[in-house]
Design an enzyme around this catalytic site. Sequence first.
Site, short mmCIF file in Angstrom:
data_model
loop_
_atom_site.label_atom_id
_atom_site.label_comp_id
_atom_site.label_asym_id
_atom_site.label_seq_id
_atom_site.Cartn_x
_atom_site.Cartn_y
_atom_site.Cartn_z
N VAL A 34 -110.01 1.62 31.10
CA VAL A 34 -110.03 0.68 30.91
C VAL A 34 -109.49 -0.11 29.26
O VAL A 34 -109.91 -1.17 29.27
CB VAL A 34 -112.13 1.02 30.78
CG1 VAL A 34 -111.97 -0.21 30.36
CG2 VAL A 34 -111.80 1.30 32.32
N TYR A 35 -109.14 0.66 28.56
CA TYR A 35 -109.15 -0.43 27.97
C TYR A 35 -108.01 -0.73 27.43
O TYR A 35 -108.25 -1.79 26.82
CB TYR A 35 -109.04 1.02 25.90
CG TYR A 35 -108.43 0.91 25.03
CD1 TYR A 35 -109.32 0.50 23.90
CD2 TYR A 35 -107.06 0.44 24.37
CE1 TYR A 35 -108.71 -0.42 22.72
CE2 TYR A 35 -107.18 0.41 23.14
CZ TYR A 35 -107.07 0.13 22.57
OH TYR A 35 -107.05 -0.70 21.20
N SER A 36 -106.69 0.04 28.01
CA SER A 36 -105.61 -0.74 28.30
C SER A 36 -106.38 -2.14 29.10
O SER A 36 -105.90 -2.88 28.66
CB SER A 36 -104.79 -0.51 29.11
OG SER A 36 -103.66 -0.58 29.22
N THR A 66 -108.66 -4.07 29.01
CA THR A 66 -109.84 -4.68 28.33
C THR A 66 -108.73 -5.80 27.53
O THR A 66 -109.05 -6.77 27.20
CB THR A 66 -111.02 -3.68 27.51
OG1 THR A 66 -110.16 -3.22 26.81
CG2 THR A 66 -111.85 -3.33 28.66
#
Length: 263
Positions: free
Chosen positions: A153-155, A157
């Site tokens: 999810v971090y990547s 976003t």
Amino acid sequence: MKVVTGATDGIGRSYALDLARRGFNIFLISRTKSKLVKTKKQILNKYSDIEVRYAICDFTRVSYEDYKRLLHSLNEVDIGILINNVGMCFDNPEVLHRVEGGIDTLTNVINVNILPVTLLTAGILPQMMARKSGIIVNIGSAAGSIHMAKWSVYSATKKYIEWFTSILQKEYENEGIICQTITPLLVSTNMIKNPLSSIFCPNSDSFAKSSLNTIGNSSSTTGYITHQIQFELIKFVPEIIIDLFVKNLNNQLLDYQLDKKRV
């Protein structure tokens, strides 16, 4: 007035300090009042001839009305530069269904990494359009250009920020507005849980100074020369090798966390 979100720690704080060093008035946005007061005091102790304002905003809990109030405060002043720096990642690398904090953490990462950059940009662009002048700097990450296992999810976003900014560049290229994406690799901050800086992992002050110098020279950059070298080389590396590198990085971060717990 130059606006910095996530302005009391890491890269954001360093951006604010370096902008102040260059003689600009600063508008700080962060979630903790005590840190905002401390950062404002530190800036004014060094650079007493500028103005420093701040607004308290916790982007993990912000409502529609909160955004309206924040944008009202921001639009009371002329904003020359908006640095959308605020961001959030997982505490530890993990596969999606095992992320610590579960859906709450995932929701927070999405809300913090996507909504502020989108809504603050949309809310401040009208005044920049009226002046035919302004700079928007969106802080992404090289993680948005690499398929990073255990950072899903971090990547994703961060990829949003990269894509969003590249479209803004097309939409406003004839309006006197500069839109830039910064996609750093490792910077020594609390977010990556690694306080040790090196030639390939600069401290936040060195990074912010270098990054600000790229405004107007590059629409998308890592912001730091050794990062740019690494990023260009990565383009020629097979994905299987990149996967091994990411796996090794994940193990290093986990080992660092374990060492901290033992102390």
